[in-house]
Design a protein around this motif. Structure first.
Motif, PDB file in Angstrom:
ATOM      1  N   ALA A 176       0.839  -1.198   0.000  1.00  0.00           N
ATOM      2  CA  ALA A 176       0.000   0.000   0.000  1.00  0.00           C
ATOM      3  C   ALA A 176       0.871   1.243   0.000  1.00  0.00           C
ATOM      4  N   LEU A 177       0.621   2.129  -0.938  1.00  0.00           N
ATOM      5  CA  LEU A 177       1.251   3.437  -1.001  1.00  0.00           C
ATOM      6  C   LEU A 177       0.135   4.457  -1.143  1.00  0.00           C
ATOM      7  N   GLU A 178       0.152   5.487  -0.297  1.00  0.00           N
ATOM      8  CA  GLU A 178      -0.965   6.420  -0.311  1.00  0.00           C
ATOM      9  C   GLU A 178      -0.507   7.827   0.040  1.00  0.00           C
ATOM     10  N   ASN A 179      -0.991   8.808  -0.734  1.00  0.00           N
ATOM     11  CA  ASN A 179      -0.713  10.222  -0.516  1.00  0.00           C
ATOM     12  C   ASN A 179       0.786  10.483  -0.443  1.00  0.00           C
ATOM     13  N   ALA A 180       1.431  10.391  -1.585  1.00  0.00           N
ATOM     14  CA  ALA A 180       2.890  10.455  -1.596  1.00  0.00           C
ATOM     15  C   ALA A 180       3.404  10.982  -2.922  1.00  0.00           C
ATOM     16  N   THR A 181       4.659  11.411  -2.882  1.00  0.00           N
ATOM     17  CA  THR A 181       5.414  11.697  -4.099  1.00  0.00           C
ATOM     18  C   THR A 181       6.651  10.816  -4.096  1.00  0.00           C
ATOM     19  N   LEU A 182       6.861  10.110  -5.204  1.00  0.00           N
ATOM     20  CA  LEU A 182       8.078   9.324  -5.401  1.00  0.00           C
ATOM     21  C   LEU A 182       8.887  10.051  -6.467  1.00  0.00           C
ATOM     22  N   CYS A 183       9.985  10.656  -6.078  1.00  0.00           N
ATOM     23  CA  CYS A 183      10.790  11.419  -7.019  1.00  0.00           C
ATOM     24  C   CYS A 183      11.582  10.483  -7.935  1.00  0.00           C
ATOM     25  N   ASN A 184      12.293  11.051  -8.866  1.00  0.00           N
ATOM     26  CA  ASN A 184      12.989  10.250  -9.880  1.00  0.00           C
ATOM     27  C   ASN A 184      13.914   9.213  -9.245  1.00  0.00           C
ATOM     28  N   GLY A 185      13.878   8.014  -9.813  1.00  0.00           N
ATOM     29  CA  GLY A 185      14.820   6.982  -9.400  1.00  0.00           C
ATOM     30  C   GLY A 185      14.514   6.278  -8.102  1.00  0.00           C
ATOM     31  N   VAL A 186      13.347   6.498  -7.517  1.00  0.00           N
ATOM     32  CA  VAL A 186      12.980   5.841  -6.263  1.00  0.00           C
ATOM     33  C   VAL A 186      12.715   4.358  -6.499  1.00  0.00           C
ATOM     34  N   ARG A 187      13.025   3.528  -5.492  1.00  0.00           N
ATOM     35  CA  ARG A 187      12.746   2.092  -5.534  1.00  0.00           C
ATOM     36  C   ARG A 187      11.896   1.722  -4.318  1.00  0.00           C
ATOM     37  N   ILE A 188      10.751   1.077  -4.569  1.00  0.00           N
ATOM     38  CA  ILE A 188       9.874   0.608  -3.503  1.00  0.00           C
ATOM     39  C   ILE A 188       9.740  -0.893  -3.639  1.00  0.00           C
ATOM     40  N   GLY A 189       9.975  -1.626  -2.543  1.00  0.00           N
ATOM     41  CA  GLY A 189      10.043  -3.072  -2.631  1.00  0.00           C
ATOM     42  C   GLY A 189       8.837  -3.802  -2.074  1.00  0.00           C
TER      43      GLY A 189
END
Length: 576
Positions: A176-189
């Motif tokens: 779950a990812l909610e209300n966020a900004t993932l900037c360039n090059g981010v990694r979520i596992g």
């Protein structure tokens, strides 16, 4: 995004054959070179845009733009359900769980602006001005449609809601990812659950980590089930297994152990040993207390601090400490527990190769590309050197008050007479080395007045005067935007050497009682080189002891011969 068009009737028919459906096909827009094969067994709701080469497979998408070359596969829901600022403007109760130092996060936040927001609460006009700027920034980022940038890979995730995704981002199996900004090059596992957060460029959040109301700075790593709430992490911090609650983690904050808790405090260039712990309330007023562990502090295994407390830069903490010490005037010290009391060994860390290794390794481990946070790595600098000068003055004062004392008391700590004497010698030698180094770089220029007190603003060495000038300019409305404020900090950093030279000249002039001549300058620089060399001989000897064969116990395990033990030890340690 390039120009978009609506789907043709033929394309809609082909998409339906491929198992796709839409709430309203007329709201689906695609690039000119769109091919139906880009979408497979997916459902679309609201406004959806598919850029050139983007693919969506077995996913549900609602109100999103999918950037060129990106893949969305097996995602339960990628949706923007309402207008959102995508994490911008979220309040984070850093340093103090009761919220008195709340920082409103945003996707271009620097460590310096965050530090001001957290620490300078005694300037309510400045804080109000900064919050207005952040509100304006959040509004500029607000939208009813989410974005996935170019060349992203989003696979096997469950719920991604109100998340703005930059370019070259990978999301692999997040829960779950909610209300966020993932900037360039981010990694979520895999199995990550994260809410109300911002991940800056190159950040990694992986392996079951739980994040709530946090800023995860550039090239930071949160991994292996790490849990973080109400916390700020800045450049190159790396935390695994343990827990953080309401912390301001300046650059290079490191915690790797399951049993470690970082809570209600400020950290920077910090390393937490296993079982490190702090408590931030005394069961009276609630969780209102905080601790600050200045740049370079380390906690040994099992170290414990009862807040409030404050340690000087590069202090090694061992044992339990519950008397609310303040050793900020004593950098490079050991703070150890003996018989239930906090004993301070001033300057003892100056003889440790570990401190030298830390200072040398940080620049080499800088993974950033944007470098939004200003970080100064200089070993010799006005901030720490000024503290050492203050420490010498305090030690002399303690000694003069009672020349025959066996133990001295300072700010809830005990200093043994032998430790006091040794501290004076170590600090004086380090001051000579530092002054020599600072006089040997930069130039005398009245434009760059570095005299007076210095601060360490979350990684940046800067004069108090310069900070005050920047914040006064904010109050007057002369710095009307967040980029302008960051630029002022950067301008100081560009001329850091000249400011530091100015500070050293002022100190050296005061010591001499007159402006130094060229010969006296050369003498001070040469003395500094000699003092530095002497310090390195001491720390090199410490390194050699740590690398000696006396430490080869348990090596060459299956052979009784000394030469095998030695060869195994040298091979593993990378020694000759």
């Amino acid at each position: 995004m390039t120009a978009m068009r609506t789907l043709t009737a033929t394309e809609i028919a082909a998409l339906q054959v491929l198992g796709n459906s839409a709430e309203e096909w007329s709201q689906i827009r695609v690039a000119e070179d769109f091919r139906p094969e880009q979408l497979l067994r997916s459902h679309f709701e609201g406004m959806v845009e598919i850029a050139s080469g983007a693919r969506v497979i077995r996913s549900r998408v609602r109100n999103y733009r999918i950037g060129a070359g990106s893949l969305v596969e097996s995602v339960t829901a990628l949706e923007c359900r309402h207008r959102s600022a995508f994490g911008n403007g979220v309040g984070v109760a850093t340093m103090n769980e009761c919220g008195g130092r709340t920082v409103r996060i945003f996707d271009t936040m620097s460590a310096q602006v965050a530090y001001v927001m957290a620490v300078y609460r005694h300037r309510p006009q400045t804080i109000a001005a900064l919050e207005r700027m952040i509100d304006a920034h959040a509004e500029s980022r607000s939208a009813e449609i989410g974005d996935v940038g170019r060349n992203c890979r989003i696979v096997g995730a469950r719920f991604i809601r109100e998340v703005r995704i930059g370019n070259d981002v990978e999301i692999d199996g997040a829960s779950a990812l909610e209300n966020a900004t993932l900037c360039n090059g981010v990694r979520i596992g895999v199995d990550v659950k994260a809410y109300d957060f911002i991940a800056a460029e190159g950040a990694r959040i992986g392996n079951g980590s739980i994040v709530e109301r946090c800023f995860v700075g550039e090239s930071c790593i949160l991994d292996k089930g790490f849990s973080a709430a109400e916390s700020l992490f800045f450049a190159n911090s790396h935390c695994e297994n343990g827990e953080a609650a309401s912390i301001f983690a300046g650059p290079y904050t490191v915690s790797h152990h399951k049993s470690s808790l970082l809570i209600a405090g400020m950290f920077s260039f910090f390393n937490a040993g296993s079982g490190s712990n702090q408590s931030n309330h005394l069961f009276k007023s609630g969780a209102v207390h905080q601790s600050v562990h200045l740049r370079g502090c380390k906690f040994a295994s099992g170290a414990y601090i009862m807040s409030p407390a404050l340690e000087g830069a590069f202090t090694m903490v061992m044992g339990h400490h519950s008397y609310h010490h303040d050793t900020s005037a004593f950098p490079y010290s050991y703070l150890i527990e003996k018989e239930g009391r906090s004993h301070l060994m001033p300057g003892s860390n100056l003889t440790s190769y570990g401190a030298v290794r830390d200072i040398e390794k940080w620049p080499a481990r800088d993974r950033r590309t944007v470098r939004r946070d200003v970080i100064d790595f200089a070993e010799y600098n006005p901030y720490v050197t000024g503290a050492m000068i203050e420490a010498v003055n305090i030690l002399h004062t303690l000694q003069e008050q009672d020349p025959d004392a066996a133990v001295y008391t300072y700010n809830k700590t005990l200093i043994r007479s032998a430790s006091l004497q040794r501290g004076l010698k170590l600090y004086n030698r380090a001051i000579v080395a530092a002054l020599g180094a600072l006089l040997d770089r930069g130039e005398s220029n009245p434009r760059y007045d570095g005299t007076g007190r210095w601060a360490d603003l979350a990684g940046q060495y800067i004069t108090h005067r310069a900070v005050t000038e920047i914040l006064d300019a904010v109050d007057r409305g002369e710095l009307a935007g967040l980029p302008a404020i960051d630029n002022r900090f950067r301008v100081f950093d560009v001329h850091y050497d000249d400011y530091a030279h100015s500070w050293a000249m002022d100190v050296y002039t005061a010591l001499l009682g007159h402006t130094p001549t060229a010969a006296e300058m050369n003498e001070a620089i040469a003395a500094g080189h000699n003092a530095h060399a002497a310090m390195r001989r001491t720390t090199d000897a410490d390194r050699d002891r740590d690398s000696s064969l006396d430490m080869a116990v348990s090596y060459g395990l299956d052979d009784d011969r000394d030469e095998v033990r030695r060869e195994d030890y040298f091979a593993v340690r990378g020694l000759k």
